[in-house]
Motif scaffolding. Structure first.
Motif, PDB file in Angstrom:
ATOM      1  N   GLY A   1      -1.311  19.324  -0.473  1.00 52.08           N
ATOM      2  CA  GLY A   1      -0.374  18.459  -1.184  1.00 52.08           C
ATOM      3  C   GLY A   1       0.419  17.566  -0.247  1.00 52.08           C
ATOM      4  N   VAL A   2       0.922  18.152   0.840  1.00 50.81           N
ATOM      5  CA  VAL A   2       1.679  17.375   1.838  1.00 50.81           C
ATOM      6  C   VAL A   2       0.762  16.356   2.504  1.00 50.81           C
ATOM      7  CG1 VAL A   2       2.877  17.523   4.060  1.00 50.81           C
ATOM      8  CG2 VAL A   2       3.374  19.186   2.256  1.00 50.81           C
ATOM      9  N   TYR A   3      -0.462  16.780   2.809  1.00 50.17           N
ATOM     10  CA  TYR A   3      -1.405  15.867   3.459  1.00 50.17           C
ATOM     11  C   TYR A   3      -1.724  14.671   2.562  1.00 50.17           C
ATOM     12  CZ  TYR A   3      -5.464  14.151   5.983  1.00 50.17           C
ATOM     13  OH  TYR A   3      -6.333  13.343   6.673  1.00 50.17           O
ATOM     14  N   VAL A   4      -1.960  14.930   1.288  1.00 50.08           N
ATOM     15  CA  VAL A   4      -2.241  13.839   0.345  1.00 50.08           C
ATOM     16  C   VAL A   4      -1.055  12.876   0.282  1.00 50.08           C
ATOM     17  CG1 VAL A   4      -2.594  13.289  -2.093  1.00 50.08           C
ATOM     18  CG2 VAL A   4      -3.883  15.150  -1.042  1.00 50.08           C
ATOM     19  N   ALA A   5       0.162  13.425   0.290  1.00 51.47           N
ATOM     20  CA  ALA A   5       1.354  12.572   0.261  1.00 51.47           C
ATOM     21  C   ALA A   5       1.437  11.696   1.507  1.00 51.47           C
ATOM     22  CB  ALA A   5       2.607  13.438   0.132  1.00 51.47           C
ATOM     23  N   LEU A   6       1.118  12.263   2.677  1.00 45.91           N
ATOM     24  CA  LEU A   6       1.223  11.510   3.933  1.00 45.91           C
ATOM     25  C   LEU A   6       0.173  10.410   4.029  1.00 45.91           C
ATOM     26  CD1 LEU A   6       1.992  14.359   6.496  1.00 45.91           C
ATOM     27  CD2 LEU A   6       3.557  12.624   5.618  1.00 45.91           C
ATOM     28  N   ILE A   7      -1.063  10.703   3.629  1.00 44.57           N
ATOM     29  CA  ILE A   7      -2.094   9.671   3.720  1.00 44.57           C
ATOM     30  C   ILE A   7      -1.844   8.582   2.674  1.00 44.57           C
ATOM     31  CG2 ILE A   7      -3.791  10.736   2.167  1.00 44.57           C
ATOM     32  CD1 ILE A   7      -5.954   9.814   4.154  1.00 44.57           C
ATOM     33  N   THR A   8      -1.249   8.962   1.526  1.00 40.25           N
ATOM     34  CA  THR A   8      -0.895   7.958   0.520  1.00 40.25           C
ATOM     35  C   THR A   8       0.226   7.066   1.027  1.00 40.25           C
ATOM     36  OG1 THR A   8      -1.525   9.518  -1.231  1.00 40.25           O
ATOM     37  CG2 THR A   8      -0.206   7.625  -1.879  1.00 40.25           C
ATOM     38  N   LEU A   9       1.207   7.661   1.718  1.00 41.21           N
ATOM     39  CA  LEU A   9       2.281   6.871   2.324  1.00 41.21           C
ATOM     40  C   LEU A   9       1.710   5.891   3.331  1.00 41.21           C
ATOM     41  CD1 LEU A   9       5.287   6.286   2.948  1.00 41.21           C
ATOM     42  CD2 LEU A   9       5.192   8.167   4.608  1.00 41.21           C
ATOM     43  N   MET A  10       0.787   6.358   4.166  1.00 41.34           N
ATOM     44  CA  MET A  10       0.147   5.478   5.144  1.00 41.34           C
ATOM     45  C   MET A  10      -0.550   4.315   4.458  1.00 41.34           C
ATOM     46  SD  MET A  10      -3.031   4.730   6.745  1.00 41.34           S
ATOM     47  CE  MET A  10      -4.104   6.145   6.549  1.00 41.34           C
ATOM     48  N   GLY A  11      -1.264   4.615   3.353  1.00 46.38           N
ATOM     49  CA  GLY A  11      -1.933   3.560   2.609  1.00 46.38           C
ATOM     50  C   GLY A  11      -0.963   2.571   1.997  1.00 46.38           C
ATOM     51  N   ALA A  12       0.148   3.076   1.472  1.00 45.07           N
ATOM     52  CA  ALA A  12       1.152   2.198   0.862  1.00 45.07           C
ATOM     53  C   ALA A  12       1.784   1.272   1.902  1.00 45.07           C
ATOM     54  CB  ALA A  12       2.226   3.037   0.179  1.00 45.07           C
ATOM     55  N   LEU A  13       2.057   1.802   3.092  1.00 45.71           N
ATOM     56  CA  LEU A  13       2.630   0.967   4.150  1.00 45.71           C
ATOM     57  C   LEU A  13       1.607  -0.029   4.676  1.00 45.71           C
ATOM     58  CD1 LEU A  13       4.756   3.619   6.077  1.00 45.71           C
ATOM     59  CD2 LEU A  13       5.554   1.807   4.537  1.00 45.71           C
ATOM     60  N   ALA A  14       0.328   0.327   4.602  1.00 45.23           N
ATOM     61  CA  ALA A  14      -0.714  -0.635   4.968  1.00 45.23           C
ATOM     62  C   ALA A  14      -0.742  -1.795   3.972  1.00 45.23           C
ATOM     63  CB  ALA A  14      -2.078   0.057   5.010  1.00 45.23           C
ATOM     64  N   VAL A  15      -0.532  -1.490   2.702  1.00 43.43           N
ATOM     65  CA  VAL A  15      -0.422  -2.560   1.687  1.00 43.43           C
ATOM     66  C   VAL A  15       0.750  -3.474   2.024  1.00 43.43           C
ATOM     67  CG1 VAL A  15       0.068  -3.041  -0.742  1.00 43.43           C
ATOM     68  CG2 VAL A  15      -1.474  -1.165  -0.134  1.00 43.43           C
ATOM     69  N   ARG A  16       1.845  -2.895   2.453  1.00 42.63           N
ATOM     70  CA  ARG A  16       3.057  -3.642   2.785  1.00 42.63           C
ATOM     71  C   ARG A  16       2.827  -4.673   3.891  1.00 42.63           C
ATOM     72  NH1 ARG A  16       7.009  -2.614   6.690  1.00 42.63           N
ATOM     73  NH2 ARG A  16       9.129  -3.345   6.179  1.00 42.63           N
ATOM     74  N   THR A  17       1.916  -4.362   4.835  1.00 34.53           N
ATOM     75  CA  THR A  17       1.666  -5.297   5.936  1.00 34.53           C
ATOM     76  C   THR A  17       0.911  -6.551   5.481  1.00 34.53           C
ATOM     77  OG1 THR A  17      -0.495  -4.348   6.552  1.00 34.53           O
ATOM     78  CG2 THR A  17       1.474  -3.326   7.498  1.00 34.53           C
ATOM     79  N   ARG A  18       0.183  -6.445   4.366  1.00 33.14           N
ATOM     80  CA  ARG A  18      -0.651  -7.539   3.846  1.00 33.14           C
ATOM     81  C   ARG A  18      -1.675  -8.017   4.870  1.00 33.14           C
ATOM     82  NH1 ARG A  18       3.022 -11.614   0.130  1.00 33.14           N
ATOM     83  NH2 ARG A  18       4.115 -10.005  -1.053  1.00 33.14           N
ATOM     84  N   ARG A  19      -2.144  -7.100   5.682  1.00 24.51           N
ATOM     85  CA  ARG A  19      -3.202  -7.418   6.644  1.00 24.51           C
ATOM     86  C   ARG A  19      -4.487  -6.765   6.170  1.00 24.51           C
ATOM     87  NH1 ARG A  19      -1.772  -9.637  11.424  1.00 24.51           N
ATOM     88  NH2 ARG A  19       0.474  -9.901  11.773  1.00 24.51           N
ATOM     89  N   ALA A  20      -5.520  -7.580   5.984  1.00 19.94           N
ATOM     90  CA  ALA A  20      -6.762  -7.103   5.366  1.00 19.94           C
ATOM     91  C   ALA A  20      -7.400  -5.957   6.152  1.00 19.94           C
ATOM     92  CB  ALA A  20      -7.743  -8.265   5.232  1.00 19.94           C
ATOM     93  N   LEU A  21      -7.461  -6.089   7.486  1.00 17.36           N
ATOM     94  CA  LEU A  21      -8.109  -5.059   8.291  1.00 17.36           C
ATOM     95  C   LEU A  21      -7.357  -3.733   8.190  1.00 17.36           C
ATOM     96  CD1 LEU A  21      -9.070  -7.030  11.536  1.00 17.36           C
ATOM     97  CD2 LEU A  21     -10.545  -6.389   9.627  1.00 17.36           C
ATOM     98  N   THR A  22      -6.044  -3.806   8.282  1.00 16.65           N
ATOM     99  CA  THR A  22      -5.217  -2.602   8.210  1.00 16.65           C
ATOM    100  C   THR A  22      -5.339  -1.940   6.841  1.00 16.65           C
ATOM    101  OG1 THR A  22      -3.645  -3.557   9.782  1.00 16.65           O
ATOM    102  CG2 THR A  22      -2.862  -1.733   8.443  1.00 16.65           C
ATOM    103  N   LEU A  23      -5.294  -2.737   5.802  1.00 17.54           N
ATOM    104  CA  LEU A  23      -5.403  -2.197   4.446  1.00 17.54           C
ATOM    105  C   LEU A  23      -6.777  -1.569   4.210  1.00 17.54           C
ATOM    106  CD1 LEU A  23      -4.451  -1.734   1.585  1.00 17.54           C
ATOM    107  CD2 LEU A  23      -5.036  -4.115   1.050  1.00 17.54           C
ATOM    108  N   LEU A  24      -7.836  -2.266   4.604  1.00 19.37           N
ATOM    109  CA  LEU A  24      -9.179  -1.726   4.418  1.00 19.37           C
ATOM    110  C   LEU A  24      -9.369  -0.435   5.227  1.00 19.37           C
ATOM    111  CD1 LEU A  24     -11.404  -4.940   4.481  1.00 19.37           C
ATOM    112  CD2 LEU A  24     -10.999  -3.421   2.537  1.00 19.37           C
ATOM    113  N   GLY A  25      -8.807  -0.415   6.432  1.00 15.43           N
ATOM    114  CA  GLY A  25      -8.902   0.791   7.247  1.00 15.43           C
ATOM    115  C   GLY A  25      -8.260   1.993   6.573  1.00 15.43           C
ATOM    116  N   SER A  26      -7.080   1.788   6.007  1.00 13.45           N
ATOM    117  CA  SER A  26      -6.396   2.893   5.329  1.00 13.45           C
ATOM    118  C   SER A  26      -7.173   3.356   4.095  1.00 13.45           C
ATOM    119  CB  SER A  26      -4.981   2.478   4.943  1.00 13.45           C
ATOM    120  OG  SER A  26      -4.998   1.486   3.927  1.00 13.45           O
ATOM    121  N   LEU A  27      -7.754   2.423   3.367  1.00 10.50           N
ATOM    122  CA  LEU A  27      -8.520   2.777   2.172  1.00 10.50           C
ATOM    123  C   LEU A  27      -9.793   3.541   2.534  1.00 10.50           C
ATOM    124  CD1 LEU A  27      -8.142  -0.463   0.001  1.00 10.50           C
ATOM    125  CD2 LEU A  27      -6.890   1.698  -0.198  1.00 10.50           C
TER     126      LEU A  27
END
Length: 232
Positions: free
Chosen positions: A148-174
Motif C-alpha cells: 500500500g505504501v509502495y503504491v502511494a509512493l510510485i503514484t506520487l512520483m507519477g503525479a509529480l512527473a505530470v506536474r513537470t509537463r515534460r514528455a520524457l519524464t512523464l512517459l518514464g514514470s508511466l
C-alpha cells in the motif's frame, strides 16, 4: 544489499559453519550476475552524474543507484521486501528531483488534473484488486501495508512527473508503473505465469529508467540555457 552485507560479514569469520561458507561462495559466484543485472541502471546513473554533477545525487542519480540495489535484491524471493524498500526510496528521490527548480512548475490545468485523477483511480483500483491476493500470502501482515505504501509512493512520483509537463519524464514514470504492475500480477499469482511475462517487465522497466534519466539531463540543459539567456 542487506543480504550482500550479511554474506560478507559471514566471510570475515573463519569459524562459521559450512552453511554460511556455502552462502558466501554462492554470493561471490553470483556477483557477476548481480553486476550484469544492475549494470544498465548504474551506467545511466553515471551518465546523469557526468552531465548534471552532484546536484542530482539526491535526485535521479540516487534513485537509479537505489533501483540497482533493488534489482540485486529481487534476484532472491526472500529479499523481495528489501527490494521493494529500495525501489520505494528510489521513487522518493525521483519525486524530490521533480520538485527542484530544474523542473519548472506550471499552474494546474484541466489536462493535468485529468491525469492526476487517472493515476489516482488506477493506483487505487489496482491495489484494491491486488488486496485479496496479498491476504493469501504467508507474509500478508507485512505485505498488505508495505505494498500500500509502495503504491502511494510510485503514484506520487507519477503525479509529480505530470506536474513537470515534460514528455520524457512523464512517459518514464508511466512505464515504471506499468512494469511494477506487471511484476505484481506475476509475483502475487494474480495470473498464471506468462511465457513473455518477464520480458514485458524488464523492457518497460529499463525503458522507464532511460526516459527518466534522459529527461533529467534535458531538464538541466533547459535550465542552463534559460539562465544564459536571462543573463545576456
Amino acid at each position: 544489499m542487506t543480504g550482500a552485507k550479511r554474506e560478507i560479514r559471514y566471510c570475515s569469520f573463519p569459524g562459521r559453519d559450512r552453511k554460511n561458507l556455502f552462502s558466501c561462495a554462492l554470493f561471490f559466484s553470483l556477483l557477476p550476475f548481480f553486476l550484469a543485472s544492475s549494470a544498465p541502471v548504474l551506467v545511466l546513473a553515471a551518465v546523469v552524474l557526468s552531465w548534471n554533477g552532484g546536484q542530482s545525487i539526491l535526485g535521479v542519480v540516487g534513485g537509479l543507484v537505489f533501483s540497482a540495489v533493488g534489482d540485486c535484491c529481487l534476484v532472491w524471493p526472500e529479499l523481495f521486501l528489501h527490494g521493494m524498500g529500495a525501489f520505494a526510496v528510489a521513487h522518493l528521490l525521483y519525486s524530490f528531483s521533480f520538485l527542484t527548480s530544474r523542473y519548472a512548475a506550471y499552474s494546474s490545468s484541466s489536462w493535468s488534473r485529468f491525469l492526476y485523477l487517472i493515476l489516482l483511480v488506477t493506483a487505487g483500483g489496482f491495489y484494491t484488486y491486488l488486496y485479496p491476493f496479498l491476504k493469501k500470502d504467508p507474509e500478508s501482515d507485512i505485505l498488505v501495508p508495505a505494498v500500500g505504501v509502495y503504491v502511494a509512493l510510485i503514484t506520487l512520483m507519477g503525479a509529480l512527473a505530470v506536474r513537470t509537463r515534460r514528455a520524457l519524464t512523464l512517459l518514464g514514470s508511466l512505464f515504471f508503473m506499468l512494469s511494477d504492475m506487471s511484476l505484481a500480477l506475476q509475483v502475487f499469482k494474480v495470473m498464471p505465469p506468462m511465457k513473455q511475462g518477464n520480458i514485458v517487465v524488464m523492457v518497460t522497466y529499463y525503458l522507464a529508467q532511460l526516459l527518466i534519466a534522459v529527461g533529467d539531463i534535458k531538464a538541466t540543459e533547459t535550465t542552463e540555457d534559460f539562465s544564459k539567456w536571462k543573463a545576456s
